[in-house]
Design an enzyme around this catalytic site. Structure first.
Site, mmCIF file in Angstrom:
data_model
loop_
_atom_site.group_PDB
_atom_site.id
_atom_site.type_symbol
_atom_site.label_atom_id
_atom_site.label_comp_id
_atom_site.label_asym_id
_atom_site.label_seq_id
_atom_site.Cartn_x
_atom_site.Cartn_y
_atom_site.Cartn_z
ATOM 1 N N ASP A 1 -33.191 -13.067 -17.266
ATOM 2 C CA ASP A 1 -32.367 -12.310 -17.907
ATOM 3 C C ASP A 1 -31.072 -12.167 -17.320
ATOM 4 O O ASP A 1 -29.676 -12.488 -17.976
ATOM 5 C CB ASP A 1 -32.814 -11.107 -18.679
ATOM 6 C CG ASP A 1 -33.599 -10.299 -17.806
ATOM 7 O OD1 ASP A 1 -33.752 -10.906 -16.522
ATOM 8 O OD2 ASP A 1 -33.799 -9.029 -17.801
ATOM 9 N N ASP B 1 -36.020 -24.486 -21.235
ATOM 10 C CA ASP B 1 -35.782 -24.835 -22.415
ATOM 11 C C ASP B 1 -34.749 -24.077 -22.990
ATOM 12 O O ASP B 1 -33.603 -24.843 -23.809
ATOM 13 C CB ASP B 1 -36.835 -24.580 -23.419
ATOM 14 C CG ASP B 1 -36.942 -25.570 -24.725
ATOM 15 O OD1 ASP B 1 -35.783 -26.405 -25.022
ATOM 16 O OD2 ASP B 1 -37.615 -25.212 -25.671
ATOM 17 N N LYS C 1 -39.149 -14.365 -13.673
ATOM 18 C CA LYS C 1 -39.324 -12.971 -14.299
ATOM 19 C C LYS C 1 -40.572 -12.261 -13.685
ATOM 20 O O LYS C 1 -41.524 -11.798 -14.161
ATOM 21 C CB LYS C 1 -39.556 -13.299 -15.885
ATOM 22 C CG LYS C 1 -39.612 -11.808 -16.548
ATOM 23 C CD LYS C 1 -37.948 -11.300 -16.695
ATOM 24 C CE LYS C 1 -38.191 -10.023 -17.173
ATOM 25 N NZ LYS C 1 -36.809 -9.322 -17.304
ATOM 26 N N TYR D 1 -45.651 -23.230 -22.890
ATOM 27 C CA TYR D 1 -45.851 -24.638 -23.639
ATOM 28 C C TYR D 1 -47.011 -25.342 -23.609
ATOM 29 O O TYR D 1 -47.181 -26.564 -23.864
ATOM 30 C CB TYR D 1 -44.604 -25.543 -23.349
ATOM 31 C CG TYR D 1 -43.347 -24.838 -23.920
ATOM 32 C CD1 TYR D 1 -43.088 -23.581 -24.296
ATOM 33 C CD2 TYR D 1 -42.270 -25.597 -24.144
ATOM 34 C CE1 TYR D 1 -41.935 -22.949 -24.796
ATOM 35 C CE2 TYR D 1 -40.777 -25.184 -24.624
ATOM 36 C CZ TYR D 1 -40.851 -23.795 -24.981
ATOM 37 O OH TYR D 1 -39.753 -23.052 -25.290
#
Ligand code: NAI
Length: 332
Positions: free
Chosen positions: A204, A228, A171, A124
């Site tokens: 995930d 988010d 991740k 972002y």
């Protein structure tokens, strides 16, 4: 103690739900003076600027603000008020406590977790460009400094609130440098808090586990994009954005806000559910050190759902915002 707080009523249902929060805080006996400042789509139409400089200065002076939802004017050239405030005030930690409320229909009854999201960088950062026609690139910026302060914030938050476990969400198996840095720094910070258990989860797999069994999580810390997404996912586990509070916190200032939008379909009708902003105002009281009043407000909201049939339209009832607010105040 008496406090001066900046109030941003915002657009749409914002003025109605923030008025409800003001009434509840007054009934809780907290001595507050409000400095009211407009922001959002309506202000942009009048003045050309959705986030006036006087508002930013007011928050810098008072250090605490309560904010209703604001709309971003459609069309180019306007940066959202939320992004402007986060940047101007360096509100680097987005905090979403997510708790089941007895009496609010939801999939789970035992959720009690906190999502701590890095608010300033990652994907972002706003660094996107077209490389050639048909190929776009977005830069994910990760700095050691931002990883350090968000990790320290999450661990301190866990310690102060008597939490037991922090889960580092990442991740790093794929994004070895960016998420790898986040993970390394968070692991280092974890060593300074030996009384807290640390676990790690790949984002995930974490999403799947949150949906299957959210009770296994306590405090979760993660970067901007994952935060988010997971903060809305977790809100969905306890009944949605209408009942979940939120805060954006920096080292000097903090802005507390409901996380839902301005609900233009309900604006001006006295039908909005004020729960999220009332719970956000309770978070604000915790931050200000008014913990007793904060707990009384939270308890009154819990009791209105658990012990009464008072509900606004979004939860199947027929009370107005004003009537529902009076029911909360009656239980204070
Ligand atoms: P929204 O959250 O305003 O509305 C989605 C649905 O939820 C609507 O059906 C609405 O009636 C309902 N809803 C939302 N809050 C409610 C409440 N307190 N009580 C009862 N029902 C409620 O989301 P939408 O429609 O995507 O956005 C509308 C405007 O809000 C847009 O201009 C958007 O930019 C802005 N927005 C502002 C946010 C903020 O300031 N933090 C966050 C999200 C959206």
């Amino acid at each position: 103690m008496s406090f001066t707080i900046t109030l941003i009523p915002g657009d749409g249902i914002g003025p109605e739900v923030t008025d409800a929060a003001r009434e509840v805080l007054q009934a809780a006996g907290v001595d507050l003076t409000w400095e009211v400042h407009g922001a959002g789509a309506a202000v942009a139409e009048e003045t050309g600027n959705p986030c006036p400089e006087a508002l930013v200065k007011s928050i810098q002076r008072n250090r605490v603000a309560l904010k209703g939802p604001v709309g971003t004017p459609i069309g180019k050239g306007f940066r959202s008020v939320n992004v402007t405030l986060r940047r101007a005030l360096d509100l680097y930690a987005c905090v979403r406590p997510v708790r089941s409320l007895v009496g609010v229909p939801s999939r789970y009854e035992n959720v009690d977790l906190v999502v701590v999201r890095e608010n300033t960088e990652g994907l972002y950062s706003g660094l996107e460009h077209m490389v050639v026609p048909g190929v776009a690139e977005s830069l994910k910026i990760v700095t050691e400094r931002a990883c350090q302060r968000i990790s320290e914030f999450a661990y301190r938050h866990a310690r102060t609130n008597h939490r037991k476990r922090v889960t580092i969400v990442h991740k790093a198996n794929i994004m070895k440098l960016t998420d790898g840095l986040f993970l390394d720094v968070a692991r280092r910070v974890a060593q300074k808090f030996p009384e807290l258990e640390t676990t790690e989860a790949i984002v995930d797999a974490c999403s799947m586990q949150l949906v299957r069994d959210p009770s296994r999580y306590d405090v979760l810390v993660m970067d901007n994009l994952y935060g988010d997404i997971l903060s809305d996912l977790t809100a969905g586990l306890v009944g949605g954005l209408g009942v979940v509070p939120g805060a954006n916190i920096g080292d000097r200032c903090a802005v507390f806000e409901a996380v839902h939008g301005s609900a233009p379909d309900l604006a001006g009708k006295n039908l909005a559910n004020p729960t999220a902003v009332v719970l956000s105002s309770a978070l604000m009281l915790h931050y200000m050190g008014e913990r007793d009043a904060a707990r009384r407000v939270e308890r009154a909201v819990e009791r209105v759902y658990a012990e009464t049939d008072a509900r606004t339209g979004d939860l199947g009832g027929n009370l107005t915002t004003t009537e529902f607010t009076r029911r909360i105040i009656a239980l204070l």
